[in-house]
Design a protein around this motif. Structure first.
Motif, mmCIF file in Angstrom:
data_model
loop_
_atom_site.group_PDB
_atom_site.id
_atom_site.type_symbol
_atom_site.label_atom_id
_atom_site.label_comp_id
_atom_site.label_asym_id
_atom_site.label_seq_id
_atom_site.Cartn_x
_atom_site.Cartn_y
_atom_site.Cartn_z
ATOM 1 N N LEU A 8 -16.636 3.293 25.248
ATOM 2 C CA LEU A 8 -17.241 2.726 26.492
ATOM 3 C C LEU A 8 -17.306 1.179 26.529
ATOM 4 O O LEU A 8 -16.855 0.314 27.164
ATOM 5 N N ALA A 9 -18.055 0.842 25.577
ATOM 6 C CA ALA A 9 -18.254 -0.677 25.026
ATOM 7 C C ALA A 9 -17.152 -1.407 24.854
ATOM 8 O O ALA A 9 -16.704 -2.463 25.327
ATOM 9 N N ALA A 10 -15.987 -0.656 23.988
ATOM 10 C CA ALA A 10 -14.826 -1.390 23.821
ATOM 11 C C ALA A 10 -13.973 -1.547 25.007
ATOM 12 O O ALA A 10 -13.209 -2.595 25.189
ATOM 13 N N ALA A 11 -14.052 -0.624 25.870
ATOM 14 C CA ALA A 11 -13.523 -0.595 27.311
ATOM 15 C C ALA A 11 -13.876 -1.648 28.085
ATOM 16 O O ALA A 11 -13.251 -2.523 28.657
ATOM 17 N N ALA A 12 -15.306 -1.901 27.997
ATOM 18 C CA ALA A 12 -15.711 -2.964 28.994
ATOM 19 C C ALA A 12 -15.589 -4.413 28.236
ATOM 20 O O ALA A 12 -15.098 -5.387 29.010
ATOM 21 N N ARG A 13 -15.390 -4.618 26.942
ATOM 22 C CA ARG A 13 -14.713 -5.734 26.093
ATOM 23 C C ARG A 13 -13.491 -6.021 26.636
ATOM 24 O O ARG A 13 -12.953 -7.452 27.022
ATOM 25 N N ALA A 14 -12.607 -4.852 26.865
ATOM 26 C CA ALA A 14 -11.289 -5.135 27.011
ATOM 27 C C ALA A 14 -11.124 -5.717 28.618
ATOM 28 O O ALA A 14 -10.215 -6.665 28.929
ATOM 29 N N PHE A 15 -11.694 -5.154 29.331
ATOM 30 C CA PHE A 15 -11.970 -5.492 30.823
ATOM 31 C C PHE A 15 -12.410 -7.082 30.873
ATOM 32 O O PHE A 15 -11.816 -7.774 31.757
ATOM 33 N N ASP A 16 -13.388 -7.309 30.147
ATOM 34 C CA ASP A 16 -13.795 -8.723 30.335
ATOM 35 C C ASP A 16 -12.785 -9.779 29.725
ATOM 36 O O ASP A 16 -12.762 -10.691 30.305
ATOM 37 N N VAL A 66 -9.702 -9.510 29.780
ATOM 38 C CA VAL A 66 -8.555 -9.876 30.871
ATOM 39 C C VAL A 66 -8.977 -10.512 31.976
ATOM 40 O O VAL A 66 -8.585 -11.312 32.585
ATOM 41 N N ALA A 67 -10.358 -9.914 32.296
ATOM 42 C CA ALA A 67 -10.713 -10.207 33.945
ATOM 43 C C ALA A 67 -11.125 -11.627 33.766
ATOM 44 O O ALA A 67 -11.232 -12.467 34.640
ATOM 45 N N TYR A 68 -11.907 -12.035 32.749
ATOM 46 C CA TYR A 68 -12.749 -13.367 32.569
ATOM 47 C C TYR A 68 -12.117 -14.050 31.492
ATOM 48 O O TYR A 68 -12.297 -15.540 31.521
ATOM 49 N N GLY A 69 -11.605 -13.631 30.378
ATOM 50 C CA GLY A 69 -11.131 -14.391 29.347
ATOM 51 C C GLY A 69 -9.703 -14.888 29.281
ATOM 52 O O GLY A 69 -9.129 -15.611 28.203
ATOM 53 N N GLY A 70 -8.945 -14.482 30.058
ATOM 54 C CA GLY A 70 -7.648 -15.049 30.324
ATOM 55 C C GLY A 70 -6.798 -14.487 29.203
ATOM 56 O O GLY A 70 -5.742 -14.640 29.056
ATOM 57 N N VAL A 71 -7.119 -13.353 28.689
ATOM 58 C CA VAL A 71 -6.448 -12.535 27.566
ATOM 59 C C VAL A 71 -5.326 -11.783 28.366
ATOM 60 O O VAL A 71 -5.895 -10.687 29.253
ATOM 61 N N PRO A 72 -3.995 -11.760 27.785
ATOM 62 C CA PRO A 72 -3.190 -10.882 28.680
ATOM 63 C C PRO A 72 -3.647 -9.376 28.287
ATOM 64 O O PRO A 72 -3.903 -9.111 27.052
ATOM 65 N N GLY A 73 -3.407 -8.720 29.111
ATOM 66 C CA GLY A 73 -3.569 -7.095 28.662
ATOM 67 C C GLY A 73 -2.347 -6.819 27.843
ATOM 68 O O GLY A 73 -1.462 -7.237 27.713
ATOM 69 N N SER A 74 -2.445 -5.506 27.220
ATOM 70 C CA SER A 74 -1.529 -5.148 26.181
ATOM 71 C C SER A 74 -1.332 -3.535 26.227
ATOM 72 O O SER A 74 -2.237 -2.872 26.698
#
Length: 64
Positions: free
Chosen positions: A24-32, A34-42
């Motif tokens: 769950l913590a990893a999922a939250a980091r992945a969300f952040d 993409v949503a806030y860090g400008g990292v493209p989803g993969s």
């Protein structure tokens, strides 16, 4: 709940579903990312979230 961050929600859910806390913590980091860090989803991040979602559907919270 409105106003909660993904990290706060993951931490709260992790207390009820301790077997999933790290994921769950990893999922939250992945969300952040993409949503806030400008990292493209993969595709890998999508697969991780999809698989976690499926397993969470079957999970039962621990009594608090």
């Amino acid at each position: 709940m409105p106003g909660k961050t993904a990290d706060e929600l993951a931490a709260e859910a992790g207390r009820s579903l301790p077997a999933f806390a790290e994921e769950l913590a990893a999922a939250a980091r992945a969300f952040d990312d993409v949503a806030y860090g400008g990292v493209p989803g993969s595709p890998a991040a999508y697969a991780m979230l999809r698989d976690l979602d499926e397993r969470l559907r079957l999970a039962r919270p621990v009594a608090s």
